[in-house]
Design a protein around this motif. Structure first.
Motif, mmCIF file in Angstrom:
data_model
loop_
_atom_site.group_PDB
_atom_site.id
_atom_site.type_symbol
_atom_site.label_atom_id
_atom_site.label_comp_id
_atom_site.label_asym_id
_atom_site.label_seq_id
_atom_site.Cartn_x
_atom_site.Cartn_y
_atom_site.Cartn_z
ATOM 1 N N ARG A 55 -11.766 -4.246 -0.344
ATOM 2 C CA ARG A 55 -10.471 -3.643 -0.098
ATOM 3 C C ARG A 55 -10.575 -2.208 0.408
ATOM 4 O O ARG A 55 -9.936 -1.823 1.358
ATOM 5 N N GLU A 56 -11.385 -1.432 -0.281
ATOM 6 C CA GLU A 56 -11.438 -0.028 0.092
ATOM 7 C C GLU A 56 -12.794 0.338 0.682
ATOM 8 O O GLU A 56 -13.809 0.303 0.009
ATOM 9 N N PHE A 112 -6.818 0.716 7.092
ATOM 10 C CA PHE A 112 -6.102 1.342 5.986
ATOM 11 C C PHE A 112 -6.925 2.455 5.361
ATOM 12 O O PHE A 112 -6.422 3.528 5.064
ATOM 13 N N TRP A 138 0.852 -1.199 0.000
ATOM 14 C CA TRP A 138 0.000 0.000 0.000
ATOM 15 C C TRP A 138 0.882 1.240 0.000
ATOM 16 O O TRP A 138 1.687 1.439 0.914
ATOM 17 N N LYS A 182 -6.039 6.485 5.195
ATOM 18 C CA LYS A 182 -5.915 7.163 3.917
ATOM 19 C C LYS A 182 -6.859 8.356 3.840
ATOM 20 O O LYS A 182 -6.472 9.434 3.408
ATOM 21 N N SER A 234 1.479 -2.832 5.690
ATOM 22 C CA SER A 234 1.259 -3.817 4.627
ATOM 23 C C SER A 234 1.729 -5.197 5.068
ATOM 24 O O SER A 234 1.095 -6.210 4.777
#
Lengths: 308, 261
Positions: B112-113, B13, A108, B17, A116
């Motif tokens: 994933r996102e 994650f 990532w 982000k 990651s």
């Protein structure tokens, strides 16, 4: 062990005439032809061996690697790696395999590498002890222990490649595919990556296939090479034997009053040719060499394997 | 269980982000609130002219809209970003690293996102849902509400399936977005109660592109007298469509050409 027999991969290629009219016509009528990315390729790789794949851009190296790692399906032929068919993508196979592509990132970008790695730990179900050991060993040997908490996109290209290597090796893969792992790196980083791979190879004895455009990588790492040209395997053997393939030739470098001249000639013509040169030019300096591996490979990639 | 742990990482994650792109937060909120308001006003105007529409009174219709908006918000936060990127992943050969992991690539690629940006909108949608319940005139039990929410979640899955069906052709046709634009063009069909459609159109939006089921069937199961056929159709169609998605996905991977460097 890797065993590949009669592997082929073909694509339908559509032809488009240039220009807008060509595009419009292409909407309705498309001419296609079949192109082979790989044609009847067979090879074997044993544990502890690093096989070097050499070929020009588009020769089929990457296609081969992608079939072996289970990303693509072949058109025909058989592959058995550790007893698995890669494109069936069984979890058992994928757990023992790793792929590193110099051109595509697997960590990532917006996160520190360690994040990651934690995800990969979960994906591969690596136990805490092995994980910690591998992180320590890999980051120390690669010399990036200080960079693991920095966002990956802020790292230099060389550091990033080392992070990629770490990510790919955390789960102790038995089969490792390296597709141009040193591409774009400066000499120091290239060297570091090579040294690391050598060390890793000695320590864990995995099966490795390496593709690279840098002859240094191949010379240093690979016990055996395969040359692919236009999708076909044209040479399988040690790198050192390759000089004999193109015939016994010598490379002449002549410095004359008017400038430099270079010739590549069969050894038996050496005497006659030098005499000719001395008769027709005012020679300042003359240098006779064996052709370099780079030159030979270049010849083979351009013209195939006919004797000169 | 392992997949839950993985999802926890995806969430972490995504939030990390999202924190870097704060401006996005505000744009998203403003855009979505406008979208909600337009939906509510649309039906408000209709009920100025008629007391009943598709068998529902205005307070019932608000329950339906709230259900739909909740579905939409869930879809936006959980799946939407991933579906949006999928065609480009397929075109640019970015599936490679997802295919070599010992984890279902479809799971990875669809979850994933997490759209941390839209996350706030989920609260707006929940707020509106609670408001809808307070103005609803028929008394109901807790278990009925739980059932409604479960059905809405099934609706989210169905919506995701349909959306994927418009993306997966990217494996065969060279296209930037798959047929996603086409999907967005017809997705309004789910924003209206299914009973306003008649004849062919109704069959089309029930069985062929079952968009009209997404929120209408949960609302019907919540408010109308219980009808097992509605339930069977709803669950059955979702399962069938999942099956179709998985089959096409597998076929697609066979012809994945992994565009390379």
């Amino acid at each position: 062990m890797i065993k590949v027999s009669n592997l082929s991969k073909s694509f339908a290629v559509y032809h488009k005439e240039p220009g807008l009219m060509g595009s419009l016509r292409g909407l309705f009528i498309r001419k296609s032809s079949i192109k082979y990315a790989l044609h009847d390729v067979s090879l074997e790789v044993h544990p502890g061996e690093i096989l070097g794949l050499i070929g020009a851009n588009g020769a089929g190296k990457t296609t081969l690697v992608k079939i072996l790692s289970g990303i693509m399906h072949p058109t025909s032929g058989e592959v058995s790696i550790l007893g698995f068919k890669p494109w069936e993508r069984s979890n058992q196979y994928r757990r023992q395999m790793s792929l590193i592509m110099g051109q595509k990132s697997q960590v990532w970008w917006d996160l520190p590498a360690l994040d990651s790695f934690l995800l990969l730990k979960e994906i591969y179900q690596i136990d805490d002890e092995t994980y910690q050991f591998n992180i320590d060993y890999l980051s120390k040997t690669l010399g990036i222990a200080d960079h693991l908490k920095t966002q990956v996109r802020k790292l230099s290209l060389g550091e990033r490649m080392k992070v990629e290597l770490m990510a790919a090796l955390l789960h102790n893969p038995k089969v490792i595919f390296l597709d141009e792992p040193t591409i774009g790196l400066d000499i120091t980083s290239q060297k570091a990556v090579r040294e690391f791979l050598k060390d890793y190879q000695r320590k864990y004895n995995p099966i490795m296939i390496l593709t690279s455009h840098y002859m240094e990588d191949i010379k240093e790492l690979c016990s055996r090479i395969n040359i692919i040209r236009k999708g076909e395997m044209i040479y399988d053997g040690p790198l050192s034997h390759i000089q004999k393939l193109t015939g016994d030739t010598k490379h002449l470098k002549v410095t004359t009053k008017d400038g430099e001249l270079e010739f590549t000639i069969p050894r038996e013509n050496l005497a006659i040719k030098t005499k000719e040169i001395f008769e027709s030019h005012e020679v300042i300096d003359l240098n006779i060499q064996d052709p370099s591996i780079e030159d030979i490979i270049d010849q083979i990639l351009k013209h195939g394997l006919q004797k000169q | 269980m392992r997949y839950l742990t993985l999802y926890k990482y995806f969430l972490r994650f995504s939030f990390t982000k999202a924190m870097e792109f704060r401006l996005d937060f505000f744009f998203r909120i403003v855009m979505d609130i406008i979208y909600y308001a337009v939906n509510i006003l649309f039906f408000h105007v209709i009920y100025l002219h008629t007391p009943m529409l598709a068998g529902w009174t205005q307070d019932q219709m608000i329950i339906f809209i709230a259900g739909y908006l909740l579905c939409d918000a869930l879809n936006m936060t959980i799946f939407s970003n991933n579906v949006w990127w999928l065609p480009q992943f397929i075109n640019r050969g970015d599936l490679d690293y997802y295919l070599i992991r010992p984890v279902s690539p479809l799971f990875f690629l669809s979850l994933r996102e997490f759209a941390a940006n839209s996350f706030v909108n989920l609260f707006v949608a929940i707020g509106f849902f609670i408001y809808a319940l307070t103005q609803y005139q028929t008394p109901f039990e807790w278990y009925q509400l739980t059932f409604y929410l479960l059905m809405l979640f099934n609706g989210v899955l169905l919506q995701f399936c349909i959306q994927l069906l418009f993306v997966l052709p990217t494996f065969w046709i060279q296209s930037q977005r798959g047929l996603l634009d086409f999907f967005y063009a017809i997705s309004f069909a789910g924003e209206r109660p299914d009973r306003i459609y008649k004849g062919i159109v109704r069959i089309l939006f029930t069985y062929v592109v079952p968009l009209s089921l997404i929120a209408s069937y949960p609302a019907r199961l919540f408010m109308d007298p219980f009808d097992s056929w509605t339930l069977i159709q709803f669950i059955g169609i979702t399962i069938v469509f999942w099956g179709i998605v998985l089959t096409i996905w597998k076929k697609g991977l066979r012809s994945y050409s992994s565009a390379s460097s």
